[in-house]
Design a protein around this motif. Structure first.
Motif, PDB file in Angstrom:
ATOM      1  N   VAL A   4      36.123  42.412  43.605  1.00 25.70           N
ATOM      2  CA  VAL A   4      37.499  42.891  43.549  1.00 25.70           C
ATOM      3  C   VAL A   4      38.116  42.471  42.219  1.00 25.70           C
ATOM      4  O   VAL A   4      38.341  41.283  41.982  1.00 25.70           O
ATOM      5  CB  VAL A   4      38.331  42.346  44.720  1.00 25.70           C
ATOM      6  CG1 VAL A   4      39.763  42.868  44.628  1.00 25.70           C
ATOM      7  CG2 VAL A   4      37.703  42.742  46.051  1.00 25.70           C
ATOM      8  N   GLU A   5      38.391  43.474  41.374  1.00 23.85           N
ATOM      9  CA  GLU A   5      38.997  43.202  40.070  1.00 23.85           C
ATOM     10  C   GLU A   5      40.506  43.197  40.180  1.00 23.85           C
ATOM     11  O   GLU A   5      41.098  43.863  41.030  1.00 23.85           O
ATOM     12  CB  GLU A   5      38.598  44.263  39.036  1.00 23.85           C
ATOM     13  CG  GLU A   5      37.115  44.384  38.775  1.00 23.85           C
ATOM     14  CD  GLU A   5      36.503  45.541  39.526  1.00 23.85           C
ATOM     15  OE1 GLU A   5      35.488  46.089  39.058  1.00 23.85           O
ATOM     16  OE2 GLU A   5      37.035  45.907  40.592  1.00 23.85           O
ATOM     17  N   SER A   6      41.120  42.443  39.289  1.00 25.90           N
ATOM     18  CA  SER A   6      42.579  42.424  39.175  1.00 25.90           C
ATOM     19  C   SER A   6      42.954  42.019  37.765  1.00 25.90           C
ATOM     20  O   SER A   6      42.098  41.547  37.000  1.00 25.90           O
ATOM     21  CB  SER A   6      43.195  41.465  40.196  1.00 25.90           C
ATOM     22  OG  SER A   6      42.744  40.139  39.970  1.00 25.90           O
ATOM     23  N   GLY A   7      44.232  42.205  37.435  1.00 27.38           N
ATOM     24  CA  GLY A   7      44.736  41.740  36.149  1.00 27.38           C
ATOM     25  C   GLY A   7      44.967  42.803  35.109  1.00 27.38           C
ATOM     26  O   GLY A   7      45.457  42.519  34.017  1.00 27.38           O
ATOM     27  N   GLY A   8      44.612  44.040  35.417  1.00 27.13           N
ATOM     28  CA  GLY A   8      44.842  45.103  34.458  1.00 27.13           C
ATOM     29  C   GLY A   8      46.314  45.429  34.341  1.00 27.13           C
ATOM     30  O   GLY A   8      47.150  44.917  35.090  1.00 27.13           O
ATOM     31  N   ARG A  18      44.215  38.977  30.989  1.00 26.84           N
ATOM     32  CA  ARG A  18      43.061  38.324  31.589  1.00 26.84           C
ATOM     33  C   ARG A  18      42.705  39.039  32.886  1.00 26.84           C
ATOM     34  O   ARG A  18      43.524  39.101  33.800  1.00 26.84           O
ATOM     35  CB  ARG A  18      43.320  36.845  31.883  1.00 26.84           C
ATOM     36  CG  ARG A  18      42.044  36.130  32.317  1.00 26.84           C
ATOM     37  CD  ARG A  18      42.230  34.657  32.540  1.00 26.84           C
ATOM     38  NE  ARG A  18      42.796  34.336  33.846  1.00 26.84           N
ATOM     39  CZ  ARG A  18      42.610  33.193  34.494  1.00 26.84           C
ATOM     40  NH1 ARG A  18      41.875  32.235  33.936  1.00 26.84           N
ATOM     41  NH2 ARG A  18      43.185  32.982  35.660  1.00 26.84           N
ATOM     42  N   LEU A  19      41.505  39.569  32.919  1.00 18.80           N
ATOM     43  CA  LEU A  19      40.997  40.218  34.119  1.00 18.80           C
ATOM     44  C   LEU A  19      40.249  39.201  34.968  1.00 18.80           C
ATOM     45  O   LEU A  19      39.604  38.290  34.453  1.00 18.80           O
ATOM     46  CB  LEU A  19      40.059  41.372  33.759  1.00 18.80           C
ATOM     47  CG  LEU A  19      40.597  42.432  32.802  1.00 18.80           C
ATOM     48  CD1 LEU A  19      39.554  43.544  32.625  1.00 18.80           C
ATOM     49  CD2 LEU A  19      41.915  42.989  33.286  1.00 18.80           C
ATOM     50  N   SER A  20      40.326  39.394  36.272  1.00 20.86           N
ATOM     51  CA  SER A  20      39.601  38.556  37.219  1.00 20.86           C
ATOM     52  C   SER A  20      38.758  39.439  38.122  1.00 20.86           C
ATOM     53  O   SER A  20      39.137  40.573  38.433  1.00 20.86           O
ATOM     54  CB  SER A  20      40.563  37.749  38.080  1.00 20.86           C
ATOM     55  OG  SER A  20      41.379  36.895  37.308  1.00 20.86           O
ATOM     56  N   CYS A  21      37.631  38.911  38.549  1.00 24.97           N
ATOM     57  CA  CYS A  21      36.769  39.603  39.513  1.00 24.97           C
ATOM     58  C   CYS A  21      36.369  38.583  40.569  1.00 24.97           C
ATOM     59  O   CYS A  21      35.602  37.664  40.292  1.00 24.97           O
ATOM     60  CB  CYS A  21      35.548  40.186  38.834  1.00 24.97           C
ATOM     61  SG  CYS A  21      34.327  40.866  39.975  1.00 24.97           S
ATOM     62  N   ALA A  22      36.929  38.745  41.767  1.00 24.71           N
ATOM     63  CA  ALA A  22      36.617  37.857  42.871  1.00 24.71           C
ATOM     64  C   ALA A  22      35.410  38.404  43.620  1.00 24.71           C
ATOM     65  O   ALA A  22      35.407  39.573  44.031  1.00 24.71           O
ATOM     66  CB  ALA A  22      37.817  37.739  43.794  1.00 24.71           C
ATOM     67  N   ALA A  23      34.391  37.564  43.792  1.00 21.26           N
ATOM     68  CA  ALA A  23      33.127  38.000  44.375  1.00 21.26           C
ATOM     69  C   ALA A  23      32.886  37.333  45.721  1.00 21.26           C
ATOM     70  O   ALA A  23      33.309  36.195  45.956  1.00 21.26           O
ATOM     71  CB  ALA A  23      31.984  37.669  43.425  1.00 21.26           C
ATOM     72  N   SER A  24      32.205  38.045  46.591  1.00 24.36           N
ATOM     73  CA  SER A  24      31.833  37.484  47.878  1.00 24.36           C
ATOM     74  C   SER A  24      30.608  38.207  48.413  1.00 24.36           C
ATOM     75  O   SER A  24      30.287  39.319  47.986  1.00 24.36           O
ATOM     76  CB  SER A  24      32.992  37.608  48.879  1.00 24.36           C
ATOM     77  OG  SER A  24      33.337  38.962  49.093  1.00 24.36           O
ATOM     78  N   GLY A  25      29.897  37.533  49.328  1.00 25.13           N
ATOM     79  CA  GLY A  25      28.773  38.167  49.993  1.00 25.13           C
ATOM     80  C   GLY A  25      27.415  37.944  49.366  1.00 25.13           C
ATOM     81  O   GLY A  25      26.427  38.531  49.818  1.00 25.13           O
ATOM     82  N   LYS A  75      35.292  29.045  42.589  1.00 29.41           N
ATOM     83  CA  LYS A  75      36.175  30.103  43.097  1.00 29.41           C
ATOM     84  C   LYS A  75      35.461  31.442  43.240  1.00 29.41           C
ATOM     85  O   LYS A  75      36.095  32.445  43.591  1.00 29.41           O
ATOM     86  CB  LYS A  75      37.376  30.267  42.161  1.00 29.41           C
ATOM     87  CG  LYS A  75      38.285  29.048  42.110  1.00 29.41           C
ATOM     88  CD  LYS A  75      39.477  29.302  41.210  1.00 29.41           C
ATOM     89  CE  LYS A  75      40.408  28.091  41.183  1.00 29.41           C
ATOM     90  NZ  LYS A  75      41.594  28.323  40.313  1.00 29.41           N
ATOM     91  N   ASN A  76      34.170  31.474  42.933  1.00 33.06           N
ATOM     92  CA  ASN A  76      33.409  32.733  42.984  1.00 33.06           C
ATOM     93  C   ASN A  76      34.115  33.837  42.201  1.00 33.06           C
ATOM     94  O   ASN A  76      34.273  34.971  42.689  1.00 33.06           O
ATOM     95  CB  ASN A  76      33.200  33.185  44.440  1.00 33.06           C
ATOM     96  CG  ASN A  76      32.094  32.431  45.139  1.00 33.06           C
ATOM     97  OD1 ASN A  76      31.563  31.457  44.610  1.00 33.06           O
ATOM     98  ND2 ASN A  76      31.736  32.856  46.329  1.00 33.06           N
ATOM     99  N   THR A  77      34.539  33.490  41.011  1.00 30.27           N
ATOM    100  CA  THR A  77      35.324  34.421  40.207  1.00 30.27           C
ATOM    101  C   THR A  77      34.819  34.437  38.770  1.00 30.27           C
ATOM    102  O   THR A  77      34.493  33.383  38.208  1.00 30.27           O
ATOM    103  CB  THR A  77      36.817  34.037  40.239  1.00 30.27           C
ATOM    104  OG1 THR A  77      37.278  34.055  41.596  1.00 30.27           O
ATOM    105  CG2 THR A  77      37.652  35.010  39.423  1.00 30.27           C
ATOM    106  N   VAL A  78      34.773  35.627  38.206  1.00 27.97           N
ATOM    107  CA  VAL A  78      34.460  35.791  36.790  1.00 27.97           C
ATOM    108  C   VAL A  78      35.687  36.374  36.107  1.00 27.97           C
ATOM    109  O   VAL A  78      36.418  37.170  36.699  1.00 27.97           O
ATOM    110  CB  VAL A  78      33.213  36.682  36.587  1.00 27.97           C
ATOM    111  CG1 VAL A  78      33.424  38.076  37.135  1.00 27.97           C
ATOM    112  CG2 VAL A  78      32.796  36.713  35.134  1.00 27.97           C
TER     113      VAL A  78
END
Length: 119
Positions: A4-8, A18-25, A75-78
């Motif tokens: 899930v990307e955010s920050g655009g 700054r863009l974020s990508c929250a990852a799971s699974g 945080k499982n985030t890039v």
């Protein structure tokens, strides 16, 4: 797997986002992560990537010195820090990972986040 990307958003030339990508699974800490972008009428292109174990990085030539990819395994985030933005950076930015299990690989993409650089 979910990305899930955010920050655009809309930013003026020379600005930062700054863009974020929250990852799971999946096992995030050992997985390479990448940011791609796709501008209207153009093919999707690799912007930056970061490896899982050593966090070594790669940048496409157009963004070298302006963008920084990083990860927070707790945080499982890039992240993609974008500075000195130019109008040609306008695109939808996507997060991507490839998982490998039992000899099979699967590619996963996020839904994308729009970045618009304009005055």
């Amino acid at each position: 797997v979910q990305l899930v990307e955010s920050g655009g958003g809309l930013v003026q030339p020379g600005g930062s986002l700054r863009l974020s990508c929250a990852a799971s699974g999946f096992t995030f800490s050992s997985s390479a992560m990448s940011w791609y972008r796709q501008a209207p009428g153009k093919e999707r292109e690799l912007v930056a990537s970061i490896s899982g174990v050593t966090s070594s990085t790669y940048y496409a030539e157009p963004v070298k010195g302006r963008f920084t990819i990083s990860r927070d395994n707790a945080k499982n985030t890039v992240y993609l820090q974008m500075n000195s933005l130019k109008p040609e950076d306008t695109a939808v930015y996507y997060c991507k990972t490839v998982t490998r299990s039992l000899g099979f690989s699967m590619t996963y993409w996020g839904q994308g986040t729009q970045v618009t650089v304009s005055s």
